[in-house]
Scaffold this active site. Structure first.
Site, PDB file in Angstrom:
ATOM      1  N   HIS A 374       0.821  -1.225   0.000  1.00  0.00           N
ATOM      2  CA  HIS A 374       0.000   0.000   0.000  1.00  0.00           C
ATOM      3  C   HIS A 374       0.855   1.276   0.000  1.00  0.00           C
ATOM      4  O   HIS A 374       0.448   2.292  -0.555  1.00  0.00           O
ATOM      5  CB  HIS A 374      -0.957   0.019   1.198  1.00  0.00           C
ATOM      6  CG  HIS A 374      -0.291   0.278   2.517  1.00  0.00           C
ATOM      7  ND1 HIS A 374       0.518  -0.654   3.131  1.00  0.00           N
ATOM      8  CD2 HIS A 374      -0.328   1.368   3.338  1.00  0.00           C
ATOM      9  CE1 HIS A 374       0.950  -0.152   4.282  1.00  0.00           C
ATOM     10  NE2 HIS A 374       0.459   1.069   4.428  1.00  0.00           N
ATOM     11  N   ASP A 375       2.029   1.244   0.599  1.00  0.00           N
ATOM     12  CA  ASP A 375       2.885   2.441   0.655  1.00  0.00           C
ATOM     13  C   ASP A 375       4.150   2.288  -0.195  1.00  0.00           C
ATOM     14  O   ASP A 375       5.160   2.949   0.060  1.00  0.00           O
ATOM     15  CB  ASP A 375       3.291   2.724   2.107  1.00  0.00           C
ATOM     16  CG  ASP A 375       2.324   3.691   2.788  1.00  0.00           C
ATOM     17  OD1 ASP A 375       1.547   4.348   2.072  1.00  0.00           O
ATOM     18  OD2 ASP A 375       2.337   3.757   4.030  1.00  0.00           O
ATOM     19  N   LYS A 378       6.329   5.221  -1.483  1.00  0.00           N
ATOM     20  CA  LYS A 378       7.252   5.989  -0.646  1.00  0.00           C
ATOM     21  C   LYS A 378       8.711   5.785  -1.050  1.00  0.00           C
ATOM     22  O   LYS A 378       9.580   6.568  -0.655  1.00  0.00           O
ATOM     23  CB  LYS A 378       7.076   5.595   0.820  1.00  0.00           C
ATOM     24  CG  LYS A 378       5.823   6.178   1.459  1.00  0.00           C
ATOM     25  CD  LYS A 378       5.766   5.840   2.940  1.00  0.00           C
ATOM     26  CE  LYS A 378       4.542   6.466   3.607  1.00  0.00           C
ATOM     27  NZ  LYS A 378       4.458   6.116   5.042  1.00  0.00           N
ATOM     28  N   HIS A 403       3.299  10.149  -3.169  1.00  0.00           N
ATOM     29  CA  HIS A 403       3.639   8.728  -3.089  1.00  0.00           C
ATOM     30  C   HIS A 403       2.467   7.853  -3.512  1.00  0.00           C
ATOM     31  O   HIS A 403       2.659   6.727  -3.982  1.00  0.00           O
ATOM     32  CB  HIS A 403       4.115   8.348  -1.677  1.00  0.00           C
ATOM     33  CG  HIS A 403       3.006   8.040  -0.716  1.00  0.00           C
ATOM     34  ND1 HIS A 403       2.343   9.016  -0.005  1.00  0.00           N
ATOM     35  CD2 HIS A 403       2.433   6.859  -0.354  1.00  0.00           C
ATOM     36  CE1 HIS A 403       1.435   8.457   0.776  1.00  0.00           C
ATOM     37  NE2 HIS A 403       1.462   7.146   0.578  1.00  0.00           N
ATOM     38  N   HIS A 429      -5.798   4.648  -0.934  1.00  0.00           N
ATOM     39  CA  HIS A 429      -6.023   4.406   0.495  1.00  0.00           C
ATOM     40  C   HIS A 429      -5.920   5.682   1.328  1.00  0.00           C
ATOM     41  O   HIS A 429      -6.126   5.642   2.550  1.00  0.00           O
ATOM     42  CB  HIS A 429      -5.069   3.323   1.020  1.00  0.00           C
ATOM     43  CG  HIS A 429      -3.656   3.767   1.224  1.00  0.00           C
ATOM     44  ND1 HIS A 429      -2.764   3.918   0.187  1.00  0.00           N
ATOM     45  CD2 HIS A 429      -2.968   4.076   2.362  1.00  0.00           C
ATOM     46  CE1 HIS A 429      -1.597   4.305   0.671  1.00  0.00           C
ATOM     47  NE2 HIS A 429      -1.691   4.418   1.989  1.00  0.00           N
ATOM     48  N   HIS A 430      -5.624   6.815   0.670  1.00  0.00           N
ATOM     49  CA  HIS A 430      -5.654   8.102   1.382  1.00  0.00           C
ATOM     50  C   HIS A 430      -6.873   8.941   0.986  1.00  0.00           C
ATOM     51  O   HIS A 430      -6.958  10.119   1.343  1.00  0.00           O
ATOM     52  CB  HIS A 430      -4.370   8.896   1.112  1.00  0.00           C
ATOM     53  CG  HIS A 430      -3.179   8.363   1.837  1.00  0.00           C
ATOM     54  ND1 HIS A 430      -3.042   8.406   3.206  1.00  0.00           N
ATOM     55  CD2 HIS A 430      -2.044   7.746   1.370  1.00  0.00           C
ATOM     56  CE1 HIS A 430      -1.895   7.865   3.560  1.00  0.00           C
ATOM     57  NE2 HIS A 430      -1.264   7.452   2.452  1.00  0.00           N
ATOM     58  N   ASP A 458      -4.773   1.042   8.499  1.00  0.00           N
ATOM     59  CA  ASP A 458      -3.506   1.769   8.525  1.00  0.00           C
ATOM     60  C   ASP A 458      -3.520   2.828   9.624  1.00  0.00           C
ATOM     61  O   ASP A 458      -2.593   2.937  10.433  1.00  0.00           O
ATOM     62  CB  ASP A 458      -3.284   2.414   7.152  1.00  0.00           C
ATOM     63  CG  ASP A 458      -1.924   3.073   7.026  1.00  0.00           C
ATOM     64  OD1 ASP A 458      -1.043   2.797   7.854  1.00  0.00           O
ATOM     65  OD2 ASP A 458      -1.749   3.872   6.080  1.00  0.00           O
TER      66      ASP A 458
END
Length: 516
Positions: A374-375, A378, A403, A429-430, A458
């Site tokens: 998911h990240d 980054k 990101h 997801h943000h 998260d």
């Protein structure tokens, strides 16, 4: 597989053993009819099973019996009781309200003129129609034998149908471990049905694709993969824990000699394999002696079972490799960004929330496989921004927010559904439930459920565990913050699910603590 078939030693004269009873319901308002029927059929035996009589003296009593018993083999049903058509109403109830199409209905009447045979046969789903005056003891015996044969055959066909239905249902999603279990259970049921029914069945294997992890198991030993009947809850246990005595010795003989061992009460079939050491199929409580055709069927069947099993093991190995690669990438990111076991906890929390959201097992599997990435975006964010302890300025914050798109662009070109899912989660997801998130300002159910679940998991885990820029919060304060964002940042339904399952989620957090 060897063509050798081993038999038990003959211990002398064969003993006939009753294996249950056939239930026969007598429905008649005359007690004498009940007594005479029981007397005439008192010594009746069919396929080593005698009769279990149940009596009802009117239509309502008969209906109640069918509400309480779903295994009535034959009903001897009087037509004229409390009303002239009471028996016909019971026949209609059996077929159209109780939806019982297995029980054989034999109408008996002392007044055939009131219910003409032609009309009754045409209008009601009955199997025979007899006048009481013509039913001698011999004729009654013949009628019941015929009815029981039909009942037996119909049930055998139904068992076959259930087995085939289970196989067809599993074949649509055969390459998951759950479908493998359903597939094997289905074909075991199919074989048991073809042999006339069994009391129990076990599929034993040394393969590592059991219903629970077998990491600590000895690959040279056999374990229960799945079972039926008395062995239904024995999955994962050793052969020696499940069977003993002659049955255990027969299993070892079949496995060592790669053959079929057949005895009066059970059989063991070796399932050959090119890639594995082979498996065993054990069936207990055989209803009859098997003929040559039955034995050949078992032999062919066991070969085909193992072929299917090997094919799915190969697919599972590919899936496990894919899962491990993604998990290792996730762990590498945790280590690089100093996030401890954040991703491991997230996966478990997403599983809880996804289950409560009604995701299918396949959807849950995809979600939990994709979440570790998911990240991943980054990796393109300057390390100085990620490591900065002070508040980020506007330019740095915008760089950090990029990101989400970075991660999406990194994964989006894949043709693999799992990687496409990971790309979607990385990007969205943000996003906020109220539309104030980033990168695209999506809102409500326009945000995929996978992304909504990931967002909540998260955030909650981040609140509960120390990060570079914040201290961890206790459960009460973390939940206060989550509830304050209900309907704003987070899907309200998912917040309710988190609150409902908070004990399970906190157990996950406790089980996977960050290392100091």
């Amino acid at each position: 597989m060897s063509d050798e078939i081993l038999f038990a030693e003959d211990d002398g004269e064969e003993e006939i053993v009753n294996s249950g009873k056939w239930k026969v319901l007598i429905v008649d308002d005359e007690p004498e009819v009940h007594a005479v029927t029981k007397l005439a059929l008192g010594d009746f035996v069919f396929q080593d099973r005698n009769l279990d009589f149940i009596s009802a003296y009117n239509g309502e009593e008969a209906k109640q019996v069918f509400r309480e018993h779903d295994d009535i083999a034959v009903v001897l049903l009087d037509v004229v009781m409390e009303t002239d058509d009471a028996g016909l109403k019971v026949a209609d109830f059996i077929r159209n309200e109780a939806h019982n199409h297995f029980t054989r209905i034999i109408l008996r009447t002392g007044q055939p003129g009131q219910a003409p045979e032609r009309d009754v046969i045409i209008n009601y789903d009955i199997n025979d129609y007899k006048s009481k005056t013509e039913l001698t003891a011999q004729k009654l015996f013949t009628v019941v034998i015929s009815a029981l044969r039909s009942y037996r055959d119909i049930n055998s066909i139904e068992e076959n149908r259930k087995g085939l239905e289970k196989i067809i249902s599993a074949s649509a999603d055969l390459f998951s471990i759950l479908s493998l279990e359903n597939f094997i259970e289905g074909i075991v049921q199919q074989l048991a049905s073809l042999l006339g029914g069994t009391k129990g069945a076990v599929y034993l294997t040394s393969a590592v694709a059991g219903p629970r992890p077998l990491d600590a198991y000895n690959p040279n030993e056999l374990y229960v993969f799945t079972g039926k009947g008395a062995y239904e809850s024995r999955s994962g246990e050793k052969l020696e824990q499940v069977l003993s005595g002659d049955e255990l010795m027969s299993c070892k003989t079949a496995y060592e000699n790669k053959c079929l061992v057949y005895e009066d009460e059970y059989l063991v079939a070796y399932c050959g394999s090119k890639n594995q050491k082979g498996s065993l199929l054990y069936l207990s409580g055989l209803p009859r002696k098997l003929n040559a055709t039955d034995k050949r069927l078992v032999e062919i069947f066991s070969q085909n079972v193992q072929i299917a099993f090997d094919n799915v093991l190969l697919t599972k190995d590919i899936e496990d490799t894919q899962r491990e690669v993604i998990e290792r990438i996730g762990k590498a990111m945790e280590y690089h960004f100093g996030e401890g076991k954040h991703i491991q906890r997230m996966v478990k929390i997403c599983d809880v929330l996804g289950r409560e959201a009604g995701l299918t097992k396949a959807e849950l599997n995809t979600l939990c496989l994709a979440v570790p990435l998911h990240d991943i975006g980054k990796v393109k964010v300057p390390e100085g921004i990620l490591a900065k302890d002070d508040e980020l300025d506007e330019q740095e914050l915008n760089t950090l927010k990029n990101h989400a798109e970075f991660g999406y662009n990194l994964l989006k070109d894949s043709n693999r559904p799992l990687i496409k899912t990971a790309a979607l989660i990385a990007r969205d997801h943000h996003e906020f439930w109220n539309g104030n998130g980033y990168p695209r300002g999506k809102s409500g159910e326009n945000i995929h459920i996978f992304c909504r679940i990931t967002s909540l998991a998260d955030t909650y885990d981040s609140l509960r565990n120390k990060r570079k820029k914040q201290q961890s919060l206790d459960v009460e304060k973390a939940l206060e913050l989550i509830k304050s964002e209900k309907g704003q940042k987070f899907d309200p339904t998912l917040v309710d699910s988190l609150l409902t399952n908070i004990e399970e989620i906190e157990d996950i957090i406790a089980k996977y603590p960050d290392e100091e």
